[in-house]
Design a protein around this motif. Structure first.
Motif, mmCIF file in Angstrom:
data_model
loop_
_atom_site.group_PDB
_atom_site.id
_atom_site.type_symbol
_atom_site.label_atom_id
_atom_site.label_comp_id
_atom_site.label_asym_id
_atom_site.label_seq_id
_atom_site.Cartn_x
_atom_site.Cartn_y
_atom_site.Cartn_z
ATOM 1 N N ARG A 184 0.572 -1.377 0.617
ATOM 2 C CA ARG A 184 -0.164 -0.159 -0.090
ATOM 3 C C ARG A 184 1.013 1.069 -0.144
ATOM 4 O O ARG A 184 0.923 1.778 -0.741
ATOM 5 C CB ARG A 184 -0.717 -0.209 1.243
ATOM 6 N N THR A 185 1.748 1.101 0.779
ATOM 7 C CA THR A 185 2.603 2.547 0.847
ATOM 8 C C THR A 185 3.310 2.904 -0.448
ATOM 9 O O THR A 185 3.484 4.051 -1.036
ATOM 10 C CB THR A 185 3.775 2.345 1.720
ATOM 11 N N ILE A 186 3.545 1.584 -1.139
ATOM 12 C CA ILE A 186 4.296 1.687 -2.589
ATOM 13 C C ILE A 186 3.683 2.176 -3.536
ATOM 14 O O ILE A 186 3.848 3.201 -4.317
ATOM 15 C CB ILE A 186 5.003 0.996 -3.008
ATOM 16 N N ILE A 187 1.827 1.920 -3.432
ATOM 17 C CA ILE A 187 1.279 2.118 -4.308
ATOM 18 C C ILE A 187 0.283 3.417 -4.080
ATOM 19 O O ILE A 187 0.593 4.869 -4.967
ATOM 20 C CB ILE A 187 0.101 1.009 -4.500
ATOM 21 N N VAL A 191 -6.851 -8.890 -6.019
ATOM 22 C CA VAL A 191 -6.561 -7.916 -4.993
ATOM 23 C C VAL A 191 -5.640 -6.504 -6.542
ATOM 24 O O VAL A 191 -5.626 -7.841 -7.097
ATOM 25 C CB VAL A 191 -5.117 -8.388 -4.493
ATOM 26 N N SER A 192 -6.463 -5.428 -6.226
ATOM 27 C CA SER A 192 -6.215 -4.832 -7.410
ATOM 28 C C SER A 192 -5.830 -3.624 -6.878
ATOM 29 O O SER A 192 -6.168 -2.813 -5.760
ATOM 30 C CB SER A 192 -7.997 -4.092 -7.673
ATOM 31 N N PHE A 193 -5.275 -2.979 -7.441
ATOM 32 C CA PHE A 193 -4.225 -1.800 -7.464
ATOM 33 C C PHE A 193 -4.220 -0.321 -8.656
ATOM 34 O O PHE A 193 -4.452 -1.158 -9.819
ATOM 35 C CB PHE A 193 -2.501 -1.521 -6.917
ATOM 36 N N THR A 194 -4.386 0.856 -8.497
ATOM 37 C CA THR A 194 -3.961 1.745 -9.511
ATOM 38 C C THR A 194 -3.069 2.590 -9.978
ATOM 39 O O THR A 194 -2.500 2.229 -9.195
ATOM 40 C CB THR A 194 -5.320 2.132 -9.207
#
Length: 694
Positions: free
Chosen positions: A660-663, A682-685
């Motif tokens: 989370r910190t990196i994203i 798990v999703s990230f933008t």
């Protein structure tokens, strides 16, 4: 409490006192505005009444004098007639009832007299200015005759008004008893006058229509009266206030209702000394007070205007003061909140005068640097002494740059507090120009970012430790992975050498063996390169990178040393979601963490499968998802991104927290969800770019 705060409180109290003084002053002015007109109105009313009384008394005196002269003229005329009658002068004593003598001379010619007559002792009219027209007239029953028969004396009698048939109007008889030389009754001398002759003094005098001019006998019968241009006589005033006041004060003045119309008037009366009459003059109270009332209305209007102006002015001043006090209170509250916010955020503000070298500090800066506020702000030299050598150079360069360009400056410093502790500071400096355009002053903020620096360092170390931990987990199998390609390369090289040394084999076979050996060596090198990249601690470098390459590297590292048999790992790259702007190594670490978690989640699945996708989230972002058909997340999935929170017995709980910190540092966001069909996603933008840009 700071000096500024004390000053603001002092200003608020001063504003309250000023408002109170304005209110008291306005009240004082209003009292004056009320009392002064009342007093003035009372004075003018009193003066108007006094003037009216003086005028009334003067006119009553004039009426008395006029009436006295009129009666004295009649008295003299009757004396003269009586003398002539007694001595038979002019034949007056020889007239008879049938042939009355004619009276001539100055007395007969007096225009004030309607008629002059002589009556003998039997009441026969024996002489008259009317001649034979009064022949046969006997007046022995007339009150003016009987009074002299009944009451001897030489006093002139003024009869009540009576209608005269011969004259055709109301007349008053002025009569005198005539006595012979022996004192016996000889007759009566009579003069007839019109009632208005008694009050004719007012000709040429300004008389209001409502004024009353009267001549009244002490018997209560009016001899003459005029008001509103109407003349009357004979009114019976016995028992009225006018008669009571005359009896109590023959020459006085009083306020009371008129005997006939009931209107309130000021009456002044004067009793005649030698006659049973009194003269009275009356003026309406409303007429007397009308000018004063008109002036009173004007005074009240002016006073009301002054009061309104005073109240409006006071309200405006009080409103302005309230607004100023409210602004001061709001400013004080804002400053209080600012001081509290500065205390919480460890931010202070400062001001630096370039011409005088004077530095001003907010209270928070004294606390942050451990400096006693009583000693005042430091000089530039004292402040530089708190800094290390590099920071002093930064300050000098920032001041020079601000003076030359006039642009705001932002820079970091390392300083030591009074207690000797080292702190990191983030400085924002804004230059201010004078009227000539020259920078003469700088002001800005000073924020203690020591905690943030330590946190950044800790996060970097945790991130590095996470990668090292991942490598430690793979270290046991790394030799085996390298052993396979290296052993294969050695075998290919041995076979190729035998073919070449025997001279019997096909040289193309030897070349193919060499190429295979080269491929295996390159594969081993790629394994080493990926491991070295993962354990490196290089700074973040954002650039456009292909998502497919990051996914491939993550899959390779995530499956290293494990058996992929039975786990279906696939990727699907969207046509418009093939590139992102990111640091390749950090995103590779995120995917590595997610792939390893997914592999562990599907370990017990009947047909374990992992799908990695990329798709367009919006015009500026790309979404990357890692899906599995494992057991999914537990009920406390909301805490998965919290550091040291793990759903695995042997996990440190750093994987998702670091991810989370990196994203978020890339400007994206990350979230988890359970799939309806089982498993988790798990999703990230990340910021995305179009393929054409590459």
């Amino acid at each position: 409490m700071s000096d500024g705060r004390l000053h603001e409180i002092s200003e608020l109290k001063a504003g309250q006192r000023t408002r109170l003084l304005i209110g008291l002053f306005a009240a004082f002015v209003l009292v004056l505005v009320v009392l002064a007109p009342i007093q003035r109105i009372q004075v003018e009313r009193r003066e108007a009444v006094e003037a009216a009384i003086r005028q009334n008394e003067n006119r009553a005196i004039m009426l008395e004098q006029y009436l006295t002269r009129t009666l004295e003229a009649a008295n003299i005329a009757t004396l003269h007639l009586a003398e002539r009658f007694v001595h038979g002068e002019g034949g007056l004593s020889h007239g008879t009832l049938d042939r009355p003598a004619r009276i001539g001379g100055p007395i007969a010619g007096n225009p004030s007299f309607l008629g002059v007559s002589l009556v003998d002792a039997d009441g026969n009219l024996v002489a008259s200015t009317l001649g034979t027209r009064v022949a046969g007239t006997n007046v022995r029953n007339h009150p003016a005759f009987r009074i002299h028969v009944q009451q001897p004396g030489d006093r002139l009698f003024v009869s009540v008004p009576a209608f005269s048939r011969r004259l055709g109007r109301e007349v008053i008889w002025l009569t005198r008893r005539i006595e012979r030389e022996d004192g016996s009754f000889a007759g009566v001398a009579a003069i007839n006058i019109a009632p208005e002759q008694l009050i004719g003094f007012h000709d040429g005098v300004s008389v209001r229509p409502s004024d009353i001019i009267s001549v009244i006998g002490l018997d209560g019968i009016t001899r003459a009266r005029i008001t509103g241009g109407q003349i009357s006589a004979g009114e019976d005033l016995r028992g009225t206030l006018a008669m009571r006041r005359q009896e109590a004060d023959p020459d006085g003045t009083y306020l009371g209702p008129g005997a006939l119309d009931g209107k309130i008037r000021f009456f002044s009366h004067r009793r005649l000394e030698d006659y049973p009459l009194f003269a009275t003059y009356g003026v309406l109270r409303d007429d007397v007070l009308r000018p004063a009332r008109q002036r009173a209305r004007l005074i009240v209007a002016v006073a009301a205007l002054v009061a309104v102006i005073t109240i409006a002015f006071a309200l405006v001043l009080i409103s302005l003061l309230r607004r100023r006090d409210r602004w001061t209170a709001e400013t004080a509250e804002a400053n209080r909140r600012l001081e509290e916010a500065q205390r919480i955020a460890r931010v202070g503000d400062w001001d630096f005068d370039l011409e005088t070298g004077r530095i001003s500090w907010s209270p928070q800066l004294y606390e942050m640097y451990g400096r006693d506020p009583a000693s005042g702000p430091p000089t530039l030299a004292e402040f530089e002494a708190m800094l290390d050598e590099d920071s002093r150079l930064v300050v000098a360069e920032a001041i020079t740059e601000a003076i030359v360009t006039g642009e705001p400056q932002v820079y970091e410093l390392r300083a030591k507090t009074a207690g000797g502790a080292e702190s990191h500071r983030l400085i924002s400096a804004i230059p201010t120009r004078n009227g000539e355009g020259r920078v003469v002053r700088m002001y800005g903020t000073d924020q203690d970012i020591s905690d943030r620096k330590r946190m950044d360092q800790l996060e970097a170390e945790l991130s590095h430790l996470s990668r090292v931990e991942a490598m430690n987990a793979m270290a046991a199998t790394l030799a085996h992975e390298l052993n396979q390609p290296l052993a294969a390369a050695a075998n290919f090289l041995v076979g190729s050498r035998k073919i070449l040394s025997s001279g019997k084999g096909d040289r193309e076979d030897a070349a193919e063996g060499l190429r295979a050996a080269q491929h295996q060596v390159q594969f081993a090198g790629e394994i080493i390169r990926r491991v070295r990249a993962m354990v490196s601690n290089d700074p973040k470098e954002l650039r456009s990178v292909p998502i497919a390459r990051i996914i491939d590297d993550a899959i390779a590292l995530g499956t290293m040393g494990t058996k992929r048999d039975g786990i279906d790992i696939r990727k699907r790259i969207g046509a418009n979601a093939a590139f992102v702007v990111a640091d390749r190594i950090q995103i590779q670490q995120v995917l590595l963490n997610l792939i390893r978690n997914a592999r562990e989640a599907v370990a017990t699945a009947e047909k374990p499968a992992i799908m990695i996708r990329s798709s367009r989230a919006d015009a500026n972002h790309v979404t990357i998802t890692v899906e599995d058909n494992g057991s999914g997340f537990g009920a406390d999935s909301a805490s998965m991104f919290t550091a040291f929170s793990s759903g695995k017995a042997q996990g440190l709980g750093l994987g998702l927290s670091i991810s989370r910190t990196i994203i978020e540092s890339h400007g994206g966001r990350i979230w988890i969800e359970n799939l309806p069909t089982g498993g988790a996603r798990v999703s990230f933008t990340l910021p995305g770019v179009e393929p054409e840009a590459n």
